[in-house]
Design an enzyme around this catalytic site. Structure first.
Site, PDB file in Angstrom:
ATOM      1  N   SER A 164     -80.224 -14.745  36.405  1.00 46.35           N
ATOM      2  CA  SER A 164     -78.770 -14.557  36.347  1.00 46.35           C
ATOM      3  C   SER A 164     -78.497 -13.428  35.368  1.00 46.35           C
ATOM      4  CB  SER A 164     -78.104 -15.842  35.832  1.00 46.35           C
ATOM      5  OG  SER A 164     -76.778 -15.577  35.413  1.00 46.35           O
ATOM      6  N   TYR A 177     -76.947 -23.320  30.268  1.00 41.09           N
ATOM      7  CA  TYR A 177     -77.235 -22.427  31.391  1.00 41.09           C
ATOM      8  C   TYR A 177     -77.804 -21.090  30.895  1.00 41.09           C
ATOM      9  CZ  TYR A 177     -76.486 -19.909  35.807  1.00 41.09           C
ATOM     10  OH  TYR A 177     -76.660 -19.177  36.965  1.00 41.09           O
TER      11      TYR A 177
HETATM   12  P1  NAD Z   1     -75.393 -23.577  44.832  1.00 40.55           P
HETATM   13  O1  NAD Z   1     -74.833 -24.688  44.026  1.00 40.55           O
HETATM   14  O2  NAD Z   1     -74.754 -23.201  46.106  1.00 40.55           O
HETATM   15  O3  NAD Z   1     -76.937 -23.830  45.117  1.00 40.55           O
HETATM   16  C1  NAD Z   1     -77.804 -24.435  44.211  1.00 40.55           C
HETATM   17  C2  NAD Z   1     -78.874 -25.144  45.006  1.00 40.55           C
HETATM   18  O4  NAD Z   1     -79.824 -25.736  44.100  1.00 40.55           O
HETATM   19  C3  NAD Z   1     -78.312 -26.295  45.855  1.00 40.55           C
HETATM   20  O5  NAD Z   1     -78.956 -26.290  47.097  1.00 40.55           O
HETATM   21  C4  NAD Z   1     -78.694 -27.521  45.037  1.00 40.55           C
HETATM   22  O6  NAD Z   1     -78.800 -28.696  45.805  1.00 40.55           O
HETATM   23  C5  NAD Z   1     -80.048 -27.067  44.525  1.00 40.55           C
HETATM   24  N1  NAD Z   1     -80.552 -27.902  43.451  1.00 40.55           N
HETATM   25  C6  NAD Z   1     -79.906 -28.322  42.325  1.00 40.55           C
HETATM   26  N2  NAD Z   1     -80.696 -29.124  41.624  1.00 40.55           N
HETATM   27  C7  NAD Z   1     -81.870 -29.228  42.300  1.00 40.55           C
HETATM   28  C8  NAD Z   1     -83.069 -29.941  42.097  1.00 40.55           C
HETATM   29  N3  NAD Z   1     -83.239 -30.705  41.008  1.00 40.55           N
HETATM   30  N4  NAD Z   1     -84.070 -29.812  43.001  1.00 40.55           N
HETATM   31  C9  NAD Z   1     -83.909 -29.052  44.105  1.00 40.55           C
HETATM   32  N5  NAD Z   1     -82.787 -28.363  44.362  1.00 40.55           N
HETATM   33  C10 NAD Z   1     -81.777 -28.465  43.466  1.00 40.55           C
HETATM   34  O7  NAD Z   1     -75.412 -22.328  43.835  1.00 40.55           O
HETATM   35  P2  NAD Z   1     -75.987 -20.854  44.028  1.00 40.55           P
HETATM   36  O8  NAD Z   1     -74.975 -19.950  43.466  1.00 40.55           O
HETATM   37  O9  NAD Z   1     -76.468 -20.623  45.402  1.00 40.55           O
HETATM   38  O10 NAD Z   1     -77.197 -20.890  42.998  1.00 40.55           O
HETATM   39  C11 NAD Z   1     -78.525 -20.553  43.350  1.00 40.55           C
HETATM   40  C12 NAD Z   1     -79.203 -19.914  42.147  1.00 40.55           C
HETATM   41  O11 NAD Z   1     -78.573 -18.671  41.845  1.00 40.55           O
HETATM   42  C13 NAD Z   1     -79.161 -20.744  40.866  1.00 40.55           C
HETATM   43  O12 NAD Z   1     -80.400 -20.645  40.186  1.00 40.55           O
HETATM   44  C14 NAD Z   1     -78.065 -20.064  40.063  1.00 40.55           C
HETATM   45  O13 NAD Z   1     -78.226 -20.248  38.682  1.00 40.55           O
HETATM   46  C15 NAD Z   1     -78.277 -18.611  40.478  1.00 40.55           C
HETATM   47  N6  NAD Z   1     -77.133 -17.743  40.220  1.00 40.55           N
HETATM   48  C16 NAD Z   1     -75.972 -17.880  40.929  1.00 40.55           C
HETATM   49  C17 NAD Z   1     -74.911 -17.030  40.659  1.00 40.55           C
HETATM   50  C18 NAD Z   1     -73.594 -17.080  41.404  1.00 40.55           C
HETATM   51  O14 NAD Z   1     -72.682 -16.337  41.032  1.00 40.55           O
HETATM   52  N7  NAD Z   1     -73.443 -17.899  42.426  1.00 40.55           N
HETATM   53  C19 NAD Z   1     -75.036 -16.065  39.655  1.00 40.55           C
HETATM   54  C20 NAD Z   1     -76.216 -15.978  38.946  1.00 40.55           C
HETATM   55  C21 NAD Z   1     -77.263 -16.818  39.250  1.00 40.55           C
END
Ligand code: NAD
Length: 279
Positions: A164, A177
Site C-alpha cells: 500500500s 494497517y
Molecule cells: P477487499 O476488502 O475488497 O478485499 C480484501 C480481501 O481479503 C477479501 O477477499 C477478504 O475476504 C480477504 N481476506 C481478509 N482476511 C482474510 C484472511 N484472513 N484470509 C484470507 N482472505 C482474507 O479490499 P481490497 O481493496 O481489494 O484489498 C486487497 C489488498 O489491497 C489488501 O491487502 C489491501 O490492504 C490492499 N490495498 C488496497 C487499497 C485500496 O485502496 N483498495 C489500497 C492499498 C492497498
C-alpha cells in the site's frame, strides 16, 4: 490498438502467462478478484483463495474458466499456518505446482491510537503481515523443489506482495494497517535479497486509492470523493484493474530482471501533492 478506455487492459498479450499456475489470496473481492481474473486472461491457471463468501469465489472461478484456463476456489484463512500449508499443498497436488503467489488478502480495523484494542492491532498484523509471510514461505518451498522450468518461465517463481502507499505514508487512525504495510516492505525486500540467487523473484505492488469495499467510505459520497481527489495528482480514483495489470506484468518474464521493487500504482499519491502549491 483500439482507442477505448479499455485499451490498456485488452492490450496485455493474452498468452503472457501461458502454462503458469497462480494463487491469489483474498481473490473473491476487489483487487484480488480483478487480479485473479487478469492472470487468467493472461493465460495462467488460477487458484482463487477466499476466507468467506464461497459464492463470490465461485463467480470468479466461472469467469476465469471462460478464458479456457483452469481455475478453482480454495478456502483458507491466510493468518493460520496449518490452513496456508494445506492450501499450497492442495494446489501442488491438484495443479501440479505453483509459479506465482499473489499475497493480496488484507483488512483494516481502524481506531484512534488509544482506543485501538490489542485485538484490533493483532488481527491486522496477523492477516496483512503474517499472512503474507506464511503464503510466501509455502510458495517458496515449492519454487525451490521444482526449480526453473525454462519452457514455463525464466524464474523459479514469483511472489508479489500487495502492499500500500501506507508502507511509506504515515496514516493517523490506522496505526495497525500502516505498521503492517511498513512490515510488508521490509519483508518483501529481505526475501528478495535472500531468494534472488535461487531465481525466485519477490516484488510488491503498492496501490493508492482503489475503488473496493475496503475503503468504501472514502469514495462513496461526492464529498468524500472530492477530499480523496485532492490527494491524487492524476485526478481519478483507481480501479482494481489498474492493480491487476501491474501484477500481471510483474509476474511475467517481461519483468524478469525486476527484483525487490515496489511498483507504486497510485495516480501520483506518493508524490506529496501538497507540495505542488505549498512548501
Ligand atoms: P477487499 O476488502 O475488497 O478485499 C480484501 C480481501 O481479503 C477479501 O477477499 C477478504 O475476504 C480477504 N481476506 C481478509 N482476511 C482474510 C484472511 N484472513 N484470509 C484470507 N482472505 C482474507 O479490499 P481490497 O481493496 O481489494 O484489498 C486487497 C489488498 O489491497 C489488501 O491487502 C489491501 O490492504 C490492499 N490495498 C488496497 C487499497 C485500496 O485502496 N483498495 C489500497 C492499498 C492497498
Amino acid at each position: 490498438m483500439n482507442s477505448t478506455v479499455d485499451a490498456p487492459r485488452s492490450a496485455l498479450p493474452a498468452q503472457l502467462l501461458k502454462g503458469q499456475k497462480a494463487l491469489v489470496t483474498g481473490a473473491n473481492s476487489g483487487i484480488g478478484m480483478a487480479t485473479a481474473i487478469g492472470l487468467g486472461r493472461a493465460g495462467a491457471d488460477v487458484v482463487v483463495n477466499y476466507v468467506a463468501d464461497p459464492d463470490a469465489a465461485g463467480k470468479v472461478v466461472e469467469e476465469i474458466s471462460s478464458f479456457g484456463v483452469r481455475a478453482a476456489a480454495y478456502q483458507a484463512d491466510v493468518s493460520q499456518e496449518d490452513q496456508v500449508t494445506a492450501m499450497v499443498g492442495r494446489m501442488v497436488e491438484e495443479f501440479g505446482t505453483i509459479d506465482i503467489m499473489v499475497a493480496n488478502a488484507g483488512m483494516q480495523r481502524d481506531a484512534r491510537f488509544t482506543e485501538m484494542t490489542l485485538g484490533q492491532w493483532q488481527k491486522v498484523i496477523d492477516v496483512n503481515l503474517t499472512g503474507q509471510f506464511l503464503c510466501a514461505r509455502e510458495a517458496t518451498k515449492e519454487f525451490r523443489r521444482r526449480g526453473v522450468v525454462p519452457a514455463v518461465s525464466r524464474s523459479a517463481g514469483k511472489i508479489i506482495c500487495m502492499s500500500s502507499v501506507h508502507q511509506l505514508i504515515p496514516w493517523a487512525g490506522h496505526v495497525n494497517y500502516a505498521a503492517s504495510k511498513g512490515g510488508v516492505l521490509m519483508m518483501m525486500e529481505t526475501l528478495a535479497q535472500e531468494l534472488a540467487p535461487e531465481k525466485i523473484r519477490v516484488n510488491a505492488v503498492a496501490p493508492g486509492a482503489i475503488k473496493t469495499p475496503i475503503n468504501r467510505s472514502a469514495w462513496e459520497t461526492p464529498e468524500a470523493r472530492k477530499d480523496l481527489l485532492t490527494l491524487i495528482p492524476y485526478d481519478r480514483i483507481g480501479d482494481p484493474e489498474d492493480i491487476a495489470n501491474a501484477v500481471v506484468l510483474l509476474a511475467s518474464d517481461l519483468m524478469d530482471y525486476v527484483i525487490g521493487t515496489t511498483l507504486y500504482v497510485d495516480g501520483g499519491m506518493t508524490l506529496f501533492p501538497g507540495f505542488a502549491t505549498g512548501g
